[in-house]
Design a protein around this motif. Structure first.
Motif, PDB file in Angstrom:
ATOM      1  N   GLN A  62       0.844  -1.211   0.000  1.00 22.91           N
ATOM      2  CA  GLN A  62       0.000   0.000   0.000  1.00 22.91           C
ATOM      3  C   GLN A  62       0.875   1.256   0.000  1.00 22.91           C
ATOM      4  OE1 GLN A  62      -3.173   0.523  -0.289  1.00 22.91           O
ATOM      5  NE2 GLN A  62      -3.173   2.710   0.195  1.00 22.91           N
ATOM      6  N   TRP A  63       1.867   1.267   0.873  1.00 23.28           N
ATOM      7  CA  TRP A  63       2.766   2.431   0.953  1.00 23.28           C
ATOM      8  C   TRP A  63       3.646   2.548  -0.304  1.00 23.28           C
ATOM      9  CZ3 TRP A  63       8.094   2.734   0.858  1.00 23.28           C
ATOM     10  CH2 TRP A  63       8.634   3.950   1.217  1.00 23.28           C
ATOM     11  N   ALA A  64       4.175   1.400  -0.754  1.00 20.29           N
ATOM     12  CA  ALA A  64       5.137   1.433  -1.842  1.00 20.29           C
ATOM     13  C   ALA A  64       4.475   1.709  -3.184  1.00 20.29           C
ATOM     14  CB  ALA A  64       5.907   0.108  -1.905  1.00 20.29           C
ATOM     15  N   TYR A  65       3.388   0.991  -3.490  1.00 21.81           N
ATOM     16  CA  TYR A  65       2.828   1.108  -4.837  1.00 21.81           C
ATOM     17  C   TYR A  65       1.600   2.024  -4.884  1.00 21.81           C
ATOM     18  CZ  TYR A  65       1.369  -0.165  -9.542  1.00 21.81           C
ATOM     19  OH  TYR A  65       1.045  -0.102 -10.861  1.00 21.81           O
ATOM     20  N   ALA A  66       0.639   1.771  -4.001  1.00 19.49           N
ATOM     21  CA  ALA A  66      -0.609   2.551  -4.066  1.00 19.49           C
ATOM     22  C   ALA A  66      -0.357   4.026  -3.765  1.00 19.49           C
ATOM     23  CB  ALA A  66      -1.643   1.964  -3.093  1.00 19.49           C
ATOM     24  N   GLU A  67       0.520   4.316  -2.783  1.00 22.61           N
ATOM     25  CA  GLU A  67       0.790   5.709  -2.436  1.00 22.61           C
ATOM     26  C   GLU A  67       1.928   6.307  -3.273  1.00 22.61           C
ATOM     27  OE1 GLU A  67       1.386   6.135   1.733  1.00 22.61           O
ATOM     28  OE2 GLU A  67      -0.447   5.054   2.262  1.00 22.61           O
ATOM     29  N   GLN A  68       2.420   5.567  -4.252  1.00 26.39           N
ATOM     30  CA  GLN A  68       3.395   6.055  -5.228  1.00 26.39           C
ATOM     31  C   GLN A  68       4.734   6.476  -4.610  1.00 26.39           C
ATOM     32  OE1 GLN A  68       3.159   5.847  -8.421  1.00 26.39           O
ATOM     33  NE2 GLN A  68       1.103   4.993  -8.312  1.00 26.39           N
ATOM     34  N   ASN A  69       5.116   5.850  -3.493  1.00 27.30           N
ATOM     35  CA  ASN A  69       6.444   6.111  -2.972  1.00 27.30           C
ATOM     36  C   ASN A  69       7.506   5.364  -3.776  1.00 27.30           C
ATOM     37  OD1 ASN A  69       6.201   7.865  -0.506  1.00 27.30           O
ATOM     38  ND2 ASN A  69       4.686   6.296  -0.007  1.00 27.30           N
ATOM     39  N   MET A  70       7.156   4.152  -4.244  1.00 29.89           N
ATOM     40  CA  MET A  70       8.030   3.406  -5.163  1.00 29.89           C
ATOM     41  C   MET A  70       7.137   2.694  -6.164  1.00 29.89           C
ATOM     42  SD  MET A  70      11.092   1.807  -2.877  1.00 29.89           S
ATOM     43  CE  MET A  70      12.151   2.829  -1.863  1.00 29.89           C
ATOM     44  N   GLY A  71       6.302   3.480  -6.838  1.00 29.68           N
ATOM     45  CA  GLY A  71       5.326   2.896  -7.748  1.00 29.68           C
ATOM     46  C   GLY A  71       5.619   3.185  -9.204  1.00 29.68           C
ATOM     47  N   LYS A  72       4.538   3.371  -9.940  1.00 28.69           N
ATOM     48  CA  LYS A  72       4.691   3.458 -11.402  1.00 28.69           C
ATOM     49  C   LYS A  72       5.365   4.741 -11.866  1.00 28.69           C
ATOM     50  CE  LYS A  72      -0.011   5.260 -12.087  1.00 28.69           C
ATOM     51  NZ  LYS A  72      -1.309   4.992 -12.731  1.00 28.69           N
ATOM     52  N   THR A  73       5.426   5.779 -10.999  1.00 28.35           N
ATOM     53  CA  THR A  73       6.101   7.011 -11.431  1.00 28.35           C
ATOM     54  C   THR A  73       7.592   6.791 -11.672  1.00 28.35           C
ATOM     55  OG1 THR A  73       6.378   7.632  -9.111  1.00 28.35           O
ATOM     56  CG2 THR A  73       4.463   8.530 -10.277  1.00 28.35           C
ATOM     57  N   LEU A  74       8.177   5.775 -11.035  1.00 27.69           N
ATOM     58  CA  LEU A  74       9.578   5.472 -11.309  1.00 27.69           C
ATOM     59  C   LEU A  74       9.769   5.002 -12.743  1.00 27.69           C
ATOM     60  CD1 LEU A  74      10.611   3.687  -7.996  1.00 27.69           C
ATOM     61  CD2 LEU A  74      11.377   5.903  -8.841  1.00 27.69           C
ATOM     62  N   PHE A  75       8.686   4.514 -13.361  1.00 29.78           N
ATOM     63  CA  PHE A  75       8.746   4.157 -14.782  1.00 29.78           C
ATOM     64  C   PHE A  75       8.301   5.309 -15.668  1.00 29.78           C
ATOM     65  CE2 PHE A  75       6.302   2.404 -18.451  1.00 29.78           C
ATOM     66  CZ  PHE A  75       7.389   2.051 -19.236  1.00 29.78           C
ATOM     67  N   THR A  76       7.130   5.890 -15.337  1.00 34.87           N
ATOM     68  CA  THR A  76       6.563   6.924 -16.208  1.00 34.87           C
ATOM     69  C   THR A  76       7.343   8.224 -16.152  1.00 34.87           C
ATOM     70  OG1 THR A  76       5.049   7.605 -14.450  1.00 34.87           O
ATOM     71  CG2 THR A  76       4.246   5.957 -16.017  1.00 34.87           C
ATOM     72  N   VAL A 117       8.058  -4.169  -9.540  1.00 36.71           N
ATOM     73  CA  VAL A 117       7.286  -3.286 -10.427  1.00 36.71           C
ATOM     74  C   VAL A 117       7.968  -3.344 -11.792  1.00 36.71           C
ATOM     75  CG1 VAL A 117       6.504  -0.952 -10.913  1.00 36.71           C
ATOM     76  CG2 VAL A 117       6.574  -1.765  -8.557  1.00 36.71           C
ATOM     77  N   VAL A 118       7.267  -3.878 -12.797  1.00 36.81           N
ATOM     78  CA  VAL A 118       7.818  -4.051 -14.134  1.00 36.81           C
ATOM     79  C   VAL A 118       6.989  -3.210 -15.095  1.00 36.81           C
ATOM     80  CG1 VAL A 118       8.319  -5.677 -15.986  1.00 36.81           C
ATOM     81  CG2 VAL A 118       8.661  -6.357 -13.600  1.00 36.81           C
ATOM     82  N   LEU A 119       7.664  -2.299 -15.787  1.00 36.49           N
ATOM     83  CA  LEU A 119       7.009  -1.373 -16.731  1.00 36.49           C
ATOM     84  C   LEU A 119       5.854  -0.642 -16.054  1.00 36.49           C
ATOM     85  CD1 LEU A 119       7.026  -3.548 -19.975  1.00 36.49           C
ATOM     86  CD2 LEU A 119       8.713  -1.869 -19.205  1.00 36.49           C
ATOM     87  N   GLY A 120       6.047  -0.268 -14.799  1.00 37.48           N
ATOM     88  CA  GLY A 120       5.061   0.525 -14.072  1.00 37.48           C
ATOM     89  C   GLY A 120       3.956  -0.285 -13.418  1.00 37.48           C
ATOM     90  N   GLN A 121       3.964  -1.606 -13.560  1.00 36.66           N
ATOM     91  CA  GLN A 121       2.894  -2.442 -13.012  1.00 36.66           C
ATOM     92  C   GLN A 121       3.434  -3.324 -11.890  1.00 36.66           C
ATOM     93  OE1 GLN A 121      -0.324  -2.091 -14.024  1.00 36.66           O
ATOM     94  NE2 GLN A 121       0.487  -0.438 -15.323  1.00 36.66           N
ATOM     95  N   LEU A 157      17.469  -2.861  -2.815  1.00 40.08           N
ATOM     96  CA  LEU A 157      16.623  -2.223  -3.832  1.00 40.08           C
ATOM     97  C   LEU A 157      17.360  -2.220  -5.160  1.00 40.08           C
ATOM     98  CD1 LEU A 157      14.054  -0.599  -4.596  1.00 40.08           C
ATOM     99  CD2 LEU A 157      15.322   1.480  -3.948  1.00 40.08           C
ATOM    100  N   LEU A 158      16.670  -2.692  -6.218  1.00 41.20           N
ATOM    101  CA  LEU A 158      17.243  -2.718  -7.570  1.00 41.20           C
ATOM    102  C   LEU A 158      16.456  -1.768  -8.470  1.00 41.20           C
ATOM    103  CD1 LEU A 158      17.666  -6.578  -8.200  1.00 41.20           C
ATOM    104  CD2 LEU A 158      19.303  -5.011  -7.203  1.00 41.20           C
ATOM    105  N   PHE A 159      17.171  -0.902  -9.220  1.00 41.79           N
ATOM    106  CA  PHE A 159      16.599  -0.079 -10.280  1.00 41.79           C
ATOM    107  C   PHE A 159      17.162  -0.589 -11.607  1.00 41.79           C
ATOM    108  CE2 PHE A 159      15.624   4.140  -7.846  1.00 41.79           C
ATOM    109  CZ  PHE A 159      14.581   3.476  -7.197  1.00 41.79           C
ATOM    110  N   VAL A 160      16.279  -0.916 -12.557  1.00 43.09           N
ATOM    111  CA  VAL A 160      16.705  -1.412 -13.863  1.00 43.09           C
ATOM    112  C   VAL A 160      16.439  -0.330 -14.905  1.00 43.09           C
ATOM    113  CG1 VAL A 160      16.447  -3.196 -15.606  1.00 43.09           C
ATOM    114  CG2 VAL A 160      16.193  -3.767 -13.179  1.00 43.09           C
ATOM    115  N   ASP A 161      17.507   0.188 -15.499  1.00 45.27           N
ATOM    116  CA  ASP A 161      17.421   1.250 -16.512  1.00 45.27           C
ATOM    117  C   ASP A 161      17.747   0.627 -17.871  1.00 45.27           C
ATOM    118  OD1 ASP A 161      17.370   3.554 -17.934  1.00 45.27           O
ATOM    119  OD2 ASP A 161      19.234   4.372 -17.113  1.00 45.27           O
TER     120      ASP A 161
END
Length: 858
Positions: free
Chosen positions: A94-108, A127-131, A197-201
C-alpha cells in the motif's frame, strides 16, 4: 663611330637563363604540389583519428553520467528511514505502490523499467514497466542476484550503490543496487538482514537518442559485439554481448571530397598564370630603374607615417612601451608620465620587471611564450606610481622580429585600477551581508565545508541558529532605519560574544548563525547561550527610543547530527522552531523526534504534486519602468500557489521544494506558457520576463521547452526575456554557455538576475551572451546608508554601459533610491515604490488606464 646595341642580342643573352629558371621553377612547383597533397591526406587522416577519439570519449562520458545519476537517485530512496520501515520486513505494498512512494512514477517519470526489492532468499516486491507484479526478479534479469546481494551486504560502507550490466527481457540495461538503511540514530543494523533495492534502466533506442543528443553524438545505439567491425570504436557493456556505438562524422574524408576537385582546377589555373608570369617578368625588368625613384618617395612617406604614429601614441589613453632582447626598456610614450607620475628618463634602460610585477607568472617567462602563432597576449600586472599608490594595469605585448629572430617586445599598458577595486568590492559583497558586514549564507557554506571536510577527525562544531524576538514590531512601527540600527547592534553584540576562531553570519532578515569551533560540551554551550540571550535583551538606544528585543536559539552539534553542512543547518532550524514554540527567549537542542518537520515537508511535496496536476497556480505581474518612471518597458511574471487550505502562497514557500524534486520542470513549463499567452493580450510590443530555475538546466531541455512554447503560442521571441541566476553557470560552465547561445539563436533576450551576489559575475558577463543585468535588491536597499554601497552600484551601472548591457535596479522602495538611480543614469527600475506584483486583471486595468505608475513619486 659609336657602336649600336642590338636589342635582339640582349634578348638572346637572357633566353638560356630564362629557360633554366623556368625548368627550376617547374620542378619546385611539382615538388610543392606533391608535398601539399601529402600534407592534405595527412591532415584528413588526423581529423578522422581525432573524430574516433572524441566519439569514444563522449560515448564513455555519456554512459558514466547516466550511471552516476542513477547512483545518486537510488541513494535518496535507500538511505531513508521510512523506506527501511516499510520495506525491510514484509513489504508494505500500500505504501510502496498505491501511495506512489516506489510505484509506477519510477517508470513513467524517471524511466526505470524494473524496480525490485530482494533479500538473500526471494524477491519481495516487483514493479515491471510501471505495473506491480508477482514474480521473481531473476526471471527478468539475466544476472545472478545472490552474489550481488552478498557483495552489497558485505561492503564496509553499506550506503554505496553497486552497478552492473545485464539483459532485461533480452535487452541491455543498467542495474543499480543498494542496501536499504535507516538514516536516523538507531543502532547499526545487521547487514545480512537488510533488503536490497534494484533499479533497472533499460537502454532503449529512445533513451540512447536523447542521451546522445546531450553529448553531441549522432545515432547513439547498441550493436552486438559479433556485428562490430574490428576498427569500430565502441564501449562494451561487459558480458551482455552488446556495445555502445555512435555514428562517425569522418571529417577527413569529407575534407578530401570537398577540396580535391576545386584544388585540381585551382592548380591548372595556377600553371597558366605561372606561364604568363614569366612572359611578363622580362618586360617588368625595364621598369626597375623607374621604380627606384618611386621608392625614394615611398621612404619619405614612411617617415611621415612614423611621425603620425608617434603623435597618436602620445595622445592615446594607454601608455606604450618597448623593450630589447635583454628586457631593458627602450621606449615609453608620453602618457606614461601622466598615468604613473614618473618621467620616461627615470625608467629607460631599466629591466621591465623592476617597473611591473605579476603575482602569477614572471613577465619574462610570459613574454617568452609569445610566438608567431600566438603573437599577442594580455597579462594583469601591478606597480607603484610616483606617490607610492598600488595600481593595476592590463599589459598586452607582441614580439619584435629581425630576420625571424626575436629582438624585443612592444605593447601597451591599460590602467584597470578602478575595475579591480570594483570587482573586489563585488566579490566581498557576494560573501558578506550588505548591511552588517557579517559573512552571508555563501561564506557560511564555504566555512562549514572546510571545517567539516575531515568528518570524524574534524574539531567539534556547534551551530546555533539565532532568531530575534519582537523585531518585526520595531520594523513596522519605526520603519526600516530603526530595524537596520537594531540589526547592526545585534551583529556587534554577537561578535563581542564569540571568540576569534568562531564565526557569526547573517542569513537574512533577523536570522543569524553562530558557529562555535571546538565546543560540544552541553555545559559550555548552555553557559554561552545564557550569556548571549542576556546580552541581546539589553536595551538598544535609537534616537529617543529604548528598544527591547530577545532571541530564540536552535542548536545542532556536529558530533551528534553529522558532518554535512546542510544537515547541520536543517537540524538547527528545526530546533529553533521548537525553541520559539516553547515561549521564545530560550534555546533548544535538536532531537530526533523533531523530524516531524520532515513529515510536513513530505506532505507539502504531495500537495505540490497535486497542485501541478490540477494547475492550482496563478501568475502575478510586476512592471519594470524607465528610470524616470514614465514608461513600462517590461513585465516580470511571478508565480503564486493557490493552496486549497493555506491560501495564496509566495514562491519562497514552494519553489525550493519544486527544485529539489522533478516538479520544477512541469511548473516552469506552465509559467512560461501562461506568461506568453497572457502577454499576447497586451498592447504594443511590451516585453514579458520569466525566471528560469537552475534546476531546469539539469533536468530538461530548456532550449526545446522555450522553442515549443513560442511555436505553440505564436508569441514573438523578441518580446520574451529570460532571467537567469549565476547558479546556472556554477553548475555546468560549458553546458550553460551552449544552452544560452542556443537560446539567443531563438531570438529571446537574456538577463542576469541578482547580479553581484556571485563571486565571479564579472567573468560571466565577458563569456556569456547576456543582454542585460539586474542589480540585486540588497545593494539598492543599503545604497542610502553607505557611500561604499552607492559607489558599487555606480560601478555596476558603468560596467553594464561599457559592455552594452541594459542595467535594471530591482527592489526600489523609496523616492530617494529612485532619485539616486536617476542621477547615476541607470536604465530601468523595478520595485514596490513603483508597483507591487498584481494579478493579470489588475495589470490589464493598469494598462487600459493609461497611467504607467501605480504610485506617484512626489
Amino acid at each position: 663611330m659609336d657602336s649600336v646595341v642590338d636589342p635582339l642580342s640582349t634578348v638572346a643573352r637572357h633566353t638560356p637563363i630564362t629557360r633554366r629558371l623556368v625548368a627550376a621553377f617547374g620542378a619546385m612547383f611539382l615538388l610543392g604540389l606533391l608535398v601539399a597533397v601529402a600534407a592534405l591526406f595527412n591532415i584528413a587522416q588526423k581529423l578522422d583519428e581525432e573524430d574516433v577519439r572524441k566519439t569514444l570519449f563522449y560515448t564513455e562520458r555519456a554512459l558514466e553520467n547516466r550511471i552516476t545519476a542513477s547512483k545518486n537517485y537510488i541513494a535518496s530512496y535507500t538511505y531513508w528511514t521510512t523506506a527501511y520501515e516499510h520495506l525491510n520486513g514484509e513489504v508494505d505494498v500500500q505504501w510502496a505502490y498505491a501511495e506512489q512512494n516506489m510505484g509506477k512514477t519510477l517508470f513513467t517519470k524517471d524511466g526505470y523499467e524494473g524496480v525490485f526489492v530482494i533479500d538473500r532468499e526471494r524477491t519481495k516486491y516487483a514493479v515491471v514497466l510501471g505495473q506491480n507484479v508477482q514474480g521473481d526478479a531473476a526471471s527478468y534479469i539475466d544476472t545472478p542476484l545472490q552474489p550481488l546481494v552478498e557483495k552489497l551486504q558485505g561492503q564496509a560502507d553499506l550506503t554505496r550503490p553497486v552497478i552492473s550490466y545485464t539483459l532485461f527481457n533480452g535487452w541491455p540495461a543498467i542495474v543499480t543496487a543498494s542496501v536499504i538503511l535507516p538514516n536516523d540514530e538507531r543502532p547499526r543494523v545487521d547487514a545480512k538482514g537488510t533488503s536490497v533495492l534494484l533499479f533497472v534502466d533499460q537502454l532503449t533506442p529512445t533513451k540512447l537518442r536523447k542521451l546522445g543528443k546531450s553529448y553531441g553524438l549522432t545515432d547513439l545505439t547498441l550493436k552486438r559485439d559479433t556485428e562490430l567491425a574490428p576498427d569500430r570504436p565502441a564501449v562494451p557493456l561487459d558480458s551482455t554481448g552488446y556495445s555502445l556505438v555512435s555514428h562517425l562524422q569522418q571529417p577527413g574524408h569529407q575534407l578530401l571530397w570537398s577540396l580535391l576537385p576545386p584544388l585540381g582546377g585551382a592548380l591548372l589555373i595556377l600553371a597558366l598564370l605561372t606561364a604568363y608570369f614569366f612572359r611578363y617578368a622580362l618586360r617588368t625588368a625595364r621598369h626597375v630603374d623607374a621604380s627606384y625613384d618611386r621608392l625614394q618617395l615611398s621612404t619619405l612617406a614612411l617617415e611621415a607615417s612614423e611621425e603620425r604614429f608617434r603623435a597618436v601614441a602620445e595622445a592615446a589613453s594607454d601608455w606604450i612601451w618597448e623593450i630589447d632582447g635583454e628586457q631593458r626598456i627602450t621606449y615609453l610614450s608620453g602618457r606614461f608620465n601622466t598615468v604613473t607620475g614618473f618621467s620616461d628618463q627615470q625608467w629607460l634602460g631599466q629591466d621591465i620587471e623592476q617597473l611591473l610585477y605579476c603575482d602569477t607568472t614572471p613577465i619574462v617567462h610570459w613574454l617568452g611564450k609569445l610566438t608567431e602563432e600566438q603573437s599577442t597576449g594580455n597579462l594583469r600586472c601591478s606597480y607603484r606610481d610616483y606617490s607610492g599608490q598600488l595600481r593595476f594595469c592590463r599589459v598586452s605585448a607582441r614580439p619584435i622580429y629581425d630576420k625571424a629572430a626575436v629582438v624585443g617586445y612592444r605593447g601597451t599598458a591599460s590602467d584597470i585600477t578602478d575595475e579591480v577595486a570594483a570587482h573586489a568590492q563585488v566579490q566581498h559583497l557576494s560573501l558578506h551581508d550588505a548591511l552588517t558586514g557579517l559573512p552571508n549564507r555563501n561564506k557560511l557554506a564555504r566555512y562549514l565545508d572546510d571545517a567539516l571536510v575531515a568528518k570524524e577527525h574534524s574539531a567539534p562544531l556547534t551551530l546555533l541558529m539565532v532568531d530575534l524576538d519582537n523585531f518585526k514590531p520595531i520594523n513596522d512601527s519605526l520603519g526600516h532605519p530603526a530595524g537596520d540600527a537594531v540589526l547592526l547592534e545585534v551583529a556587534q553584540r554577537l561578535r563581542d560574544s564569540t571568540r576569534e576562531q568562531d564565526l557569526v553570519a547573517r542569513l537574512g532578515g533577523d536570522e543569524f548563525v553562530v558557529v562555535l569551533n571546538g565546543m560540544d560540551s552541553t555545559t559550555e554551550i548552555d553557559r554561552f547561550c545564557a550569556r548571549l540571550i542576556d546580552s541581546l535583551q539589553q536595551p538598544i538606544h535609537y534616537e529617543t527610543h529604548s528598544l527591547h528585543i530577545g532571541a530564540s536559539i536552535g542548536i545542532a552539534v556536529s558530533r551528534r547530527q553529522g558532518y554535512i553542512p546542510g544537515e547541520l543547518i536543517r537540524c538547527a532550524d528545526i530546533a529553533l522552531y521548537q525553541a520559539k514554540s516553547e515561549g521564545k527567549k530560550t534555546w533548544c537542542y535538536f532531537a530526533s523526534q523533531m523530524n516531524d518537520q520532515i513529515q510536513h515537508r513530505r506532505q507539502l511535496e504531495n500537495d505540490l504534486r497535486q497542485a501541478v496536476k490540477n494547475r492550482e497556480f496563478v501568475l502575478h505581474f510586476q512592471p519594470r519602468y524607465t528610470v524616470d518612471g514614465s514608461e513600462i518597458v517590461a513585465v516580470e511574471a511571478l508565480v503564486r500557489w493557490q493552496h486549497p487550505t493555506q491560501g495564496l502562497l509566495g514562491p519562497d514557500a514552494f519553489i525550493p521544494l519544486a527544485e529539489q524534486t522533478d516538479l520544477i520542470v512541469p511548473l516552469s513549463h506552465w509559467v512560461l506558457r501562461e506568461a506568453c499567452e497572457t502577454a499576447l493580450t497586451w498592447p504594443g510590443e511590451l516585453m514579458v520576463s520569466v525566471n528560469l530555475s537552475p534546476a531546469q538546466f539539469q533536468r530538461s531541455d530548456v532550449v526545446e521547452d522555450v522553442r515549443k512554447v513560442l511555436i505553440e503560442t505564436r508569441f514573438p521571441a523578441s518580446r520574451l526575456e529570460l532571467e537567469i541566476t549565476e547558479n546556472v553557470m556554477l553548475n555546468d560552465v560549458d553546458g550553460a554557455l551552449q544552452v544560452m547561445n542556443d537560446l539567443k539563436e531563438l531570438g529571446v533576450r537574456l538577463n542576469m538576475d541578482d547580479f553581484g551576489t556571485g563571486y565571479s559575475s564579472l567573468g560571466y558577463l565577458r563569456t556569456y551572451p547576456f543582454d542585460g543585468i539586474k542589480i540585486d535588491k540588497r545593494f539598492i536597499a543599503s545604497m542610502s546608508n553607505s557611500s561604499n554601497d552607492r559607489a558599487v552600484v555606480q560601478a555596476i551601472i558603468n560596467l553594464g554601459k561599457a559592455m552594452g548591457l541594459t542595467v535594471t535596479a530591482e527592489g526600489v522602495e523609496t523616492q530617494a533610491q529612485l532619485g539616486s538611480l536617476g542621477s547615476d543614469e541607470c536604465h530601468e527600475v523595478q520595485g514596490y515604490f513603483l508597483s507591487r506584483p498584481i494579478d493579470k486583471q489588475a495589470f490589464a486595468q493598469l494598462l487600459n488606464s493609461g497611467r504607467p505608475l501605480l504610485k506617484t513619486a512626489s
